[in-house]
Motif scaffolding. Structure first.
Motif, PDB file in Angstrom:
ATOM      1  N   ALA A  34     125.393  34.907 -70.062  1.00 48.12           N
ATOM      2  CA  ALA A  34     124.088  35.023 -69.400  1.00 48.12           C
ATOM      3  C   ALA A  34     123.652  36.479 -69.288  1.00 48.12           C
ATOM      4  N   SER A  35     124.584  37.353 -68.915  1.00 46.04           N
ATOM      5  CA  SER A  35     124.218  38.756 -68.704  1.00 46.04           C
ATOM      6  C   SER A  35     123.955  39.503 -70.005  1.00 46.04           C
ATOM      7  N   SER A  36     124.297  38.892 -71.133  1.00 53.99           N
ATOM      8  CA  SER A  36     123.964  39.507 -72.417  1.00 53.99           C
ATOM      9  C   SER A  36     122.495  39.275 -72.772  1.00 53.99           C
ATOM     10  N   PHE A  37     121.857  38.295 -72.120  1.00 54.24           N
ATOM     11  CA  PHE A  37     120.451  37.994 -72.370  1.00 54.24           C
ATOM     12  C   PHE A  37     119.535  38.576 -71.306  1.00 54.24           C
ATOM     13  N   TYR A  38     119.979  38.567 -70.040  1.00 55.91           N
ATOM     14  CA  TYR A  38     119.143  39.112 -68.975  1.00 55.91           C
ATOM     15  C   TYR A  38     120.010  39.609 -67.838  1.00 55.91           C
ATOM     16  N   THR A  39     119.484  40.582 -67.091  1.00 54.68           N
ATOM     17  CA  THR A  39     120.209  41.135 -65.962  1.00 54.68           C
ATOM     18  C   THR A  39     120.325  40.086 -64.861  1.00 54.68           C
ATOM     19  N   LEU A  40     121.508  39.950 -64.323  1.00 54.67           N
ATOM     20  CA  LEU A  40     121.745  39.066 -63.190  1.00 54.67           C
ATOM     21  C   LEU A  40     121.662  39.888 -61.914  1.00 54.67           C
ATOM     22  N   PHE A  41     120.979  39.349 -60.906  1.00 54.06           N
ATOM     23  CA  PHE A  41     120.796  40.045 -59.640  1.00 54.06           C
ATOM     24  C   PHE A  41     121.446  39.254 -58.506  1.00 54.06           C
TER      25      PHE A  41
END
Length: 285
Positions: free
Chosen positions: A237-244
């Motif tokens: 998931a974090s390779s596609f978008y930043t996780l917050f």
């Protein structure tokens, strides 16, 4: 610690059959514009602060008397893993109402999907099927709650970004539309009954999940059967978008998914987290 949101946005710690109100320990009045993610989740990583708040609190309520909401109020993203158990892939390919002509292979070929934040409810609310003429299915899942910002995180560092875990229900309207569309109606994401912090579940890859409808078991599996483990999902998931902080990753459902009807009761248990029970109401149309 077991952290809950209850009675109109009070924050509590669950100990046994008691909820200890620690709302006063948090800053609940952020300045606009808000930072990405859930404002409260950014503060929940401070476990010593929460333990101190528990020791000082004089407000204790019986757990059965409070109304439990989703432990996370405003996730920036609710991320779904559509086919992350091999046996569920097999059942999906065998059921035309699930696959609608699609042949499922593996999660890394189909990717992840996002659910609308407006679909989120807690266990004291009611699942409301959106369409009376269409099939709505139950899907039990381990839900991972992010605590620290994550972008391009490798799986061997993924656990450093976890705030905790909760029980998730990924309710689904069957049909030919994209999963994000069919899984995003109001009430179609259920989280609860509380968040269990990572220090209490340091190894999330061998937890038993069970779901029953009206007392009849429908789903049972363990997270050891995940195709992409919790750490691999965070990496992916974090390779596609930043996780917050406050972002939620629904890790996928095992075999045994099936339809629910108005009046049904769904009971879910996940080892080391607890139990969640929720009712199904009458379809909106």
């Amino acid at each position: 610690m077991k952290i809950c949101r209850f009675n109109h946005n009070r924050i509590g710690v669950v100990e046994g059959d008691t909820v200890i109100d620690i709302t006063s320990a948090f800053d609940l009045n952020p300045a606009w514009p808000l930072p990405p993610g859930d404002w409260l989740a950014r503060q929940l990583l401070d476990l010593p602060k929460m333990r101190a708040a528990v020791s000082k609190s004089s407000s204790r309520l019986a757990l059965h008397e409070v109304s439990l909401a989703s432990p996370i109020a405003n996730p920036g993203k609710i991320i779904g893993a559509p086919i992350n158990y091999r046996a569920h892939i097999d059942e999906a390919n065998a059921d035309s109402e699930i696959n609608n002509g699609t042949t499922y292979t593996n999660i890394d070929e189909f990717g992840l999907f996002l659910k609308a934040g407006s679909s989120l409810i807690g266990p004291s609310e009611t699942v409301m099927p959106r369409f009376s003429e269409r099939r709505t299915d139950h899907e039990v899942e381990l839900a991972v709650i992010i605590g620290k910002e994550a972008s391009f995180v490798k799986k061997d560092r993924a656990f450093e970004h976890i705030l905790g875990f909760t029980i998730g229900l990924d309710m689904t309207v069957r049909g030919k539309e994209f999963p994000s569309f069919r899984k995003s109606p109001d009430t179609y994401t259920v989280l609860g009954p509380w968040l269990v912090t990572f220090d209490e579940i340091p190894s999330p890859d061998a937890l038993e999940l069970r779901l029953s409808v009206n007392g009849i078991e429908k789903q049972r599996a363990t997270t050891s059967q995940l195709i992409f483990s919790v750490a691999r999902l965070i990496e992916y998931a974090s390779s596609f978008y930043t996780l917050f902080p406050g972002d939620i990753i629904m890790t996928g459902t095992p075999q045994g998914v099936g339809p629910v009807q108005p009046g049904d009761t769904i009971d879910v248990q996940i080892e080391a987290i607890g139990e969640l029970s929720i009712s199904v109401g009458r379809a909106a149309s």
